[in-house]
Enzyme design. Structure first.
Site, mmCIF file in Angstrom:
data_model
loop_
_atom_site.group_PDB
_atom_site.id
_atom_site.type_symbol
_atom_site.label_atom_id
_atom_site.label_comp_id
_atom_site.label_asym_id
_atom_site.label_seq_id
_atom_site.Cartn_x
_atom_site.Cartn_y
_atom_site.Cartn_z
ATOM 1 N N CYS A 131 0.445 -0.330 6.724
ATOM 2 C CA CYS A 131 -0.095 0.888 6.105
ATOM 3 C C CYS A 131 -0.294 1.997 7.134
ATOM 4 C CB CYS A 131 -1.407 0.561 5.418
ATOM 5 S SG CYS A 131 -2.198 2.012 4.723
ATOM 6 N N CYS A 134 -3.428 4.093 6.664
ATOM 7 C CA CYS A 134 -4.682 3.478 7.131
ATOM 8 C C CYS A 134 -4.762 3.474 8.656
ATOM 9 C CB CYS A 134 -4.781 2.019 6.671
ATOM 10 S SG CYS A 134 -4.191 1.710 5.016
ATOM 11 N N ASP A 135 -3.663 3.150 9.314
ATOM 12 C CA ASP A 135 -3.737 2.827 10.742
ATOM 13 C C ASP A 135 -2.997 3.789 11.662
ATOM 14 O OD1 ASP A 135 -5.177 0.538 10.023
ATOM 15 O OD2 ASP A 135 -3.340 -0.584 9.654
#
Ligand code: NAP
Length: 305
Positions: A131, A134-135
């Site tokens: 992701c 997200c990261d």
């Protein structure tokens, strides 16, 4: 005892919730601990009609939920652990508690597939992610790899250019499943390099984390090492159907099969969205199918009484 229990909460689930709430069926949704589904991990949705400037995935999921709740959808952010569809009313267990319902709509979607190559497990959730939204910010001014040749890979790579110094897309063929517009955006980006005919053989790391990937050209088995401190796997998804324990018929890959319209092999159990869809897998198609499932469930319930 419920008329409808909806399991799962992406665009399919919330749309099924909206329609069945408006049909006054008082639906109950188990949205999952991570409610909202895959779009919670997406940056901008540019192809959902009605949003000329695009909309963030989490924002859209929040609005879909609010809209359905306004008409009476009851949502619990919990996972369904198991089900029993052997007799009616159907039974669903959540945190050990049993719920009963005349009909069920399954909208549990799909989850990311990992490569499963050497060195991956040790770096999952550290240097290797599925992701970028997200990261991605953890890799500011660093070099990262994105694996895959579909829309997800193109989207992740383009998003990562906001942070990373360089993004290398690694794809096993030279033909891309990605839509033309998303491929063009990636291929023309100055920070993105695309390596075709390459598979990741293994990930390399040291005490500080990921350091690189060993890539192989399947045409002649030659290998090369590419340095990177972050990697994002975008090679597709698998449907989330384990909790059904084969009580509903699926294909060999676990995707639920429709028998009549959106009804599954079990009378009164319906399914919609990515848990069914092996072809389109778009937010708009999932929402459309959620609407179909709610209408099918409503008509089926009517026929029972
Ligand atoms: P996808 O279209 O199925 O593409 C998966 C990619 O991963 C393919 O290029 C495939 O290669 C590669 N791959 C699969 N297994 C692999 C393995 N073991 N090792 C190396 N490579 C592997 O999946 P997706 O990109 O996640 O897209 C899924 C659906 O969501 C699509 O319908 C897409 O349009 C949609 N989507 C849309 C958007 C958007 O419009 N904004 C964004 C993301 C996703 P091969 O081609 O060689 O099989």
């Amino acid at each position: 005892m419920r008329n409808v229990i909806i399991i799962g909460s992406g665009p399919a689930g919330y749309t099924a919730g909206l329609y069945s709430a408006r049909a006054l069926l008082k639906p109950l949704m188990f949205a999952g601990y991570m409610s909202g589904g895959q779009l919670m991990l997406t940056s901008d949705i540019e192809n959902f009609p009605g949003y000329p400037n695009g909309i963030g995935g989490p924002e859209m999921m929040l609005e879909l939920r609010e809209q359905a709740e306004r008409f009476g959808l009851e949502v619990q952010d919990k996972n369904v652990e198991r089900v029993d569809f052997s007799e009616r009313p159907y039974r669903v267990w959540v945190e050990g508690r049993e719920f009963r319902s005349e009909s069920i709509i399954i909208c549990t979607g799909a989850e990311s597939i990992w490569l499963g190559v050497e060195g991956e497990d040790a770096q999952k959730g550290r240097g290797i992610s599925t992701c970028a939204t997200c990261d991605g910010a953890f890799f500011r001014d660093e070099e990262v790899i994105v694996v895959g040749g579909g829309d997800s890979a193109m989207e992740e790579a383009t998003f990562l250019t906001r942070f990373a110094k360089k993004v290398t897309i690694v794809h096993r063929r030279d033909v891309f499943r990605a839509s033309k517009v998303m491929y063009e955006r990636a291929v023309n980006h100055p920070k993105i390099e695309i390596k075709t005919h390459r598979i990741v053989k293994s990930w390399l790391s040291d005490d500080n984390g990921l350091t690189g990937a060993v890539l192989e050209d399947p045409r002649d088995n030659s290998t090369e090492t590419v340095e990177c401190t972050g990697a994002f796997i975008a090679i597709g998804h698998k449907p989330i159907t384990n909790f059904l324990e084969s009580q509903v018929e699926t294909d060999d890959n676990g995707y639920i099969l429709h028998k009549k319209n959106t009804m599954t092999s079990v009378e009164g159990v319906f399914a919609a969205g990515d848990v069914v869809d092996t072809r389109y897998r778009q937010a708009i198609t999932a929402a459309g199918m959620g609407c179909q499932a709610a209408i099918d469930a409503e008509k089926w319930l009517e026929d029972q009484h």
